[in-house]
Scaffold this motif. Structure first.
Motif, PDB file in Angstrom:
ATOM      1  N   SER A 223       9.789  62.593  44.106  1.00  5.82           N
ATOM      2  CA  SER A 223      10.087  63.623  45.031  1.00  5.82           C
ATOM      3  C   SER A 223      11.541  64.232  45.280  1.00  5.82           C
ATOM      4  CB  SER A 223       9.702  63.003  46.305  1.00  5.82           C
ATOM      5  OG  SER A 223      10.375  61.922  46.541  1.00  5.82           O
ATOM      6  N   SER A 224      12.552  63.493  44.746  1.00  7.71           N
ATOM      7  CA  SER A 224      13.822  63.500  44.522  1.00  7.71           C
ATOM      8  C   SER A 224      14.378  64.631  43.496  1.00  7.71           C
ATOM      9  CB  SER A 224      14.691  62.507  44.163  1.00  7.71           C
ATOM     10  OG  SER A 224      16.120  62.792  44.177  1.00  7.71           O
ATOM     11  N   VAL A 225      15.103  65.642  43.895  1.00  6.54           N
ATOM     12  CA  VAL A 225      15.504  66.634  43.144  1.00  6.54           C
ATOM     13  C   VAL A 225      16.425  65.930  41.591  1.00  6.54           C
ATOM     14  CG1 VAL A 225      15.686  68.583  44.313  1.00  6.54           C
ATOM     15  CG2 VAL A 225      17.635  67.337  44.176  1.00  6.54           C
ATOM     16  N   LEU A 226      17.060  64.782  42.058  1.00  4.69           N
ATOM     17  CA  LEU A 226      17.649  64.107  40.919  1.00  4.69           C
ATOM     18  C   LEU A 226      16.872  63.629  39.534  1.00  4.69           C
ATOM     19  CD1 LEU A 226      20.323  62.113  42.917  1.00  4.69           C
ATOM     20  CD2 LEU A 226      20.318  64.771  41.970  1.00  4.69           C
ATOM     21  N   SER A 227      15.491  63.551  39.995  1.00  4.35           N
ATOM     22  CA  SER A 227      14.635  62.641  39.106  1.00  4.35           C
ATOM     23  C   SER A 227      14.439  63.350  37.758  1.00  4.35           C
ATOM     24  CB  SER A 227      13.179  62.329  39.962  1.00  4.35           C
ATOM     25  OG  SER A 227      12.644  63.829  39.894  1.00  4.35           O
ATOM     26  N   GLU A 228      14.627  64.810  37.760  1.00  5.00           N
ATOM     27  CA  GLU A 228      14.586  65.526  36.571  1.00  5.00           C
ATOM     28  C   GLU A 228      15.716  65.870  35.698  1.00  5.00           C
ATOM     29  OE1 GLU A 228      11.478  66.277  35.222  1.00  5.00           O
ATOM     30  OE2 GLU A 228      10.593  65.247  36.773  1.00  5.00           O
ATOM     31  N   LEU A 229      16.873  65.193  36.329  1.00  8.34           N
ATOM     32  CA  LEU A 229      18.311  65.520  35.776  1.00  8.34           C
ATOM     33  C   LEU A 229      18.528  64.586  34.588  1.00  8.34           C
ATOM     34  CD1 LEU A 229      20.327  66.511  38.960  1.00  8.34           C
ATOM     35  CD2 LEU A 229      18.841  68.037  37.364  1.00  8.34           C
ATOM     36  N   THR A 230      19.129  65.359  33.595  1.00  9.00           N
ATOM     37  CA  THR A 230      19.718  64.536  32.553  1.00  9.00           C
ATOM     38  C   THR A 230      21.014  63.790  32.928  1.00  9.00           C
ATOM     39  OG1 THR A 230      21.108  66.143  31.673  1.00  9.00           O
ATOM     40  CG2 THR A 230      18.798  66.011  30.920  1.00  9.00           C
ATOM     41  N   ALA A 231      21.402  63.087  32.236  1.00  7.17           N
ATOM     42  CA  ALA A 231      22.737  62.188  32.321  1.00  7.17           C
ATOM     43  C   ALA A 231      23.871  63.195  32.401  1.00  7.17           C
ATOM     44  CB  ALA A 231      23.117  60.959  31.571  1.00  7.17           C
ATOM     45  N   GLY A 232      23.844  64.046  31.671  1.00 12.04           N
ATOM     46  CA  GLY A 232      24.984  65.085  31.777  1.00 12.04           C
ATOM     47  C   GLY A 232      25.071  66.107  32.828  1.00 12.04           C
ATOM     48  N   GLN A 233      23.825  66.282  33.404  1.00 12.20           N
ATOM     49  CA  GLN A 233      23.694  67.027  34.679  1.00 12.20           C
ATOM     50  C   GLN A 233      24.326  66.262  35.833  1.00 12.20           C
ATOM     51  OE1 GLN A 233      19.679  68.323  34.051  1.00 12.20           O
ATOM     52  NE2 GLN A 233      20.187  70.294  33.724  1.00 12.20           N
ATOM     53  N   LEU A 234      23.843  64.974  36.002  1.00 13.36           N
ATOM     54  CA  LEU A 234      24.596  64.137  36.853  1.00 13.36           C
ATOM     55  C   LEU A 234      25.790  63.954  37.096  1.00 13.36           C
ATOM     56  CD1 LEU A 234      21.490  61.490  36.668  1.00 13.36           C
ATOM     57  CD2 LEU A 234      21.950  62.922  38.846  1.00 13.36           C
ATOM     58  N   GLN A 235      26.694  64.158  36.102  1.00  9.52           N
ATOM     59  CA  GLN A 235      27.946  63.862  35.989  1.00  9.52           C
ATOM     60  C   GLN A 235      28.428  62.544  36.217  1.00  9.52           C
ATOM     61  OE1 GLN A 235      29.693  67.397  37.892  1.00  9.52           O
ATOM     62  NE2 GLN A 235      29.432  68.350  36.093  1.00  9.52           N
ATOM     63  N   GLN A 236      27.930  61.837  37.358  1.00  9.30           N
ATOM     64  CA  GLN A 236      28.434  60.507  37.834  1.00  9.30           C
ATOM     65  C   GLN A 236      27.416  59.412  37.410  1.00  9.30           C
ATOM     66  OE1 GLN A 236      31.248  60.472  38.536  1.00  9.30           O
ATOM     67  NE2 GLN A 236      31.868  62.384  39.298  1.00  9.30           N
ATOM     68  N   PRO A 237      27.745  58.186  37.118  1.00 13.78           N
ATOM     69  CA  PRO A 237      26.983  57.320  36.721  1.00 13.78           C
ATOM     70  C   PRO A 237      26.316  56.580  37.957  1.00 13.78           C
ATOM     71  CG  PRO A 237      29.006  56.395  36.375  1.00 13.78           C
ATOM     72  CD  PRO A 237      29.357  57.818  36.793  1.00 13.78           C
ATOM     73  N   HIS A 238      26.481  56.816  39.349  1.00 18.38           N
ATOM     74  CA  HIS A 238      26.107  56.010  40.213  1.00 18.38           C
ATOM     75  C   HIS A 238      25.339  56.842  41.150  1.00 18.38           C
ATOM     76  CE1 HIS A 238      30.038  54.285  38.615  1.00 18.38           C
ATOM     77  NE2 HIS A 238      29.378  53.419  38.548  1.00 18.38           N
ATOM     78  N   VAL A 239      24.601  56.278  41.830  1.00 20.37           N
ATOM     79  CA  VAL A 239      23.691  56.838  42.938  1.00 20.37           C
ATOM     80  C   VAL A 239      23.445  55.991  44.194  1.00 20.37           C
ATOM     81  CG1 VAL A 239      22.231  58.329  41.685  1.00 20.37           C
ATOM     82  CG2 VAL A 239      21.385  56.280  42.232  1.00 20.37           C
ATOM     83  N   VAL A 240      23.259  56.368  45.366  1.00 21.00           N
ATOM     84  CA  VAL A 240      23.190  55.662  46.605  1.00 21.00           C
ATOM     85  C   VAL A 240      21.908  56.176  47.133  1.00 21.00           C
ATOM     86  CG1 VAL A 240      25.583  55.026  47.319  1.00 21.00           C
ATOM     87  CG2 VAL A 240      24.435  57.262  48.100  1.00 21.00           C
ATOM     88  N   TYR A 241      21.234  55.430  47.803  1.00 24.05           N
ATOM     89  CA  TYR A 241      19.763  55.729  48.344  1.00 24.05           C
ATOM     90  C   TYR A 241      19.677  55.155  49.614  1.00 24.05           C
ATOM     91  CZ  TYR A 241      18.912  50.912  46.682  1.00 24.05           C
ATOM     92  OH  TYR A 241      19.009  49.435  46.359  1.00 24.05           O
ATOM     93  N   LEU A 242      18.464  55.731  50.270  1.00 20.07           N
ATOM     94  CA  LEU A 242      18.186  55.258  51.629  1.00 20.07           C
ATOM     95  C   LEU A 242      17.122  54.088  51.586  1.00 20.07           C
ATOM     96  CD1 LEU A 242      18.134  55.569  54.708  1.00 20.07           C
ATOM     97  CD2 LEU A 242      16.382  57.237  54.273  1.00 20.07           C
ATOM     98  N   GLU A 243      16.033  54.102  50.580  1.00 19.49           N
ATOM     99  CA  GLU A 243      15.300  52.862  50.538  1.00 19.49           C
ATOM    100  C   GLU A 243      14.843  52.880  49.205  1.00 19.49           C
ATOM    101  OE1 GLU A 243      11.956  53.635  53.115  1.00 19.49           O
ATOM    102  OE2 GLU A 243      11.329  55.518  52.343  1.00 19.49           O
ATOM    103  N   LYS A 244      14.064  51.494  49.158  1.00 14.88           N
ATOM    104  CA  LYS A 244      13.761  51.225  47.573  1.00 14.88           C
ATOM    105  C   LYS A 244      12.183  50.690  48.157  1.00 14.88           C
ATOM    106  CE  LYS A 244      15.409  47.644  45.802  1.00 14.88           C
ATOM    107  NZ  LYS A 244      16.507  46.682  45.096  1.00 14.88           N
TER     108      LYS A 244
END
Length: 228
Positions: free
Chosen positions: A91-112
């Protein structure tokens, strides 16, 4: 949610109360809150996504995840603080992005959550600088030139730079602590309209503007560097 958050900040005396005529206005067929007004001081960074993302980092850490090795054209994997593999929820827009598109190697999240896999939900990209300035704990390993966040996440930073960022982080913490203390003092003064009282409040406001202005400049320069 934005209006609720603004109201909470106002009730905590971290924002000055709006004038009666500004509390709620009609625009067309909609009622708008004073917090929706772009010119309000609380919205001074509304057009600065790097500042908004840094605020999310401050709110969501220690919920951090690091990218596993991936090519720029592939979708990366992720590891949590236990070293287990996790996945960004579809459901996240980030799920389909490549490593190059993300540009940064870290994320934060609300829940797991765990269903067929362990998924991260409500995810935002986190830059190394925002993590260093706003994560919950920080240790500098001078000899190896590494900053350790949350006792597990390592970011390579020259020792001198790491020490300067640690001092800036301390300045940010001091401003936030002093602001909350001033707001508690203000809450007992019905004639006061905001954070701080008298000369002390003015000095606190000046310090806050200077410190946060420096933070904003550093975050903007990091964005510019990542885009090169």
């Amino acid at each position: 949610l934005r209006r609720q958050f603004a109201t909470l900040l106002q009730e905590a005396h971290l924002l000055p109360p709006p004038q009666q005529q500004q509390q709620q206005q009609r625009k067309g067929n909609k009622w708008i809150c004073w917090a929706d007004e772009p010119s309000h001081p609380a919205n001074r960074f509304a057009s600065r996504p790097e500042v908004l993302k840094a605020a999310l980092v401050a709110a969501l850490t220690p919920h951090m995840s690091i990218m596993t090795a991936a090519t720029a054209d592939s979708r990366p994997g992720w590891l949590d603080d236990r070293g287990q593999q996790v996945f960004i929820h579809p459901s996240s827009v980030l799920s389909e992005l490549t490593a190059g598109q993300l540009q940064q190697p870290h994320v934060v999240y609300l829940e797991k959550t765990k269903t067929t896999r362990v998924f991260l939900r409500e995810v935002s990209v986190a830059s190394p600088l925002s993590l260093i300035l706003f994560s919950n704990t920080l240790k500098v390993q001078h000899d190896s030139g590494i900053v350790v966040l949350g006792d597990w996440l390592q970011i390579k930073v020259p020792a001198v730079t790491a020490v300067l960022l640690k001092r800036l982080r301390e300045a940010v913490d001091h401003v936030l602590t002093a602001t909350v203390a001033a707001s508690n003092h203000t809450s007992g003064d019905k004639n006061s309209g905001g954070v701080g009282v008298g000369d002390r409040g003015g000095l606190l406001a000046q310090n806050a503007v200077a410190v946060m202005g420096l933070v904003q400049q550093l975050l903007a320069s990091e964005v510019a560097e990542a885009g090169r």
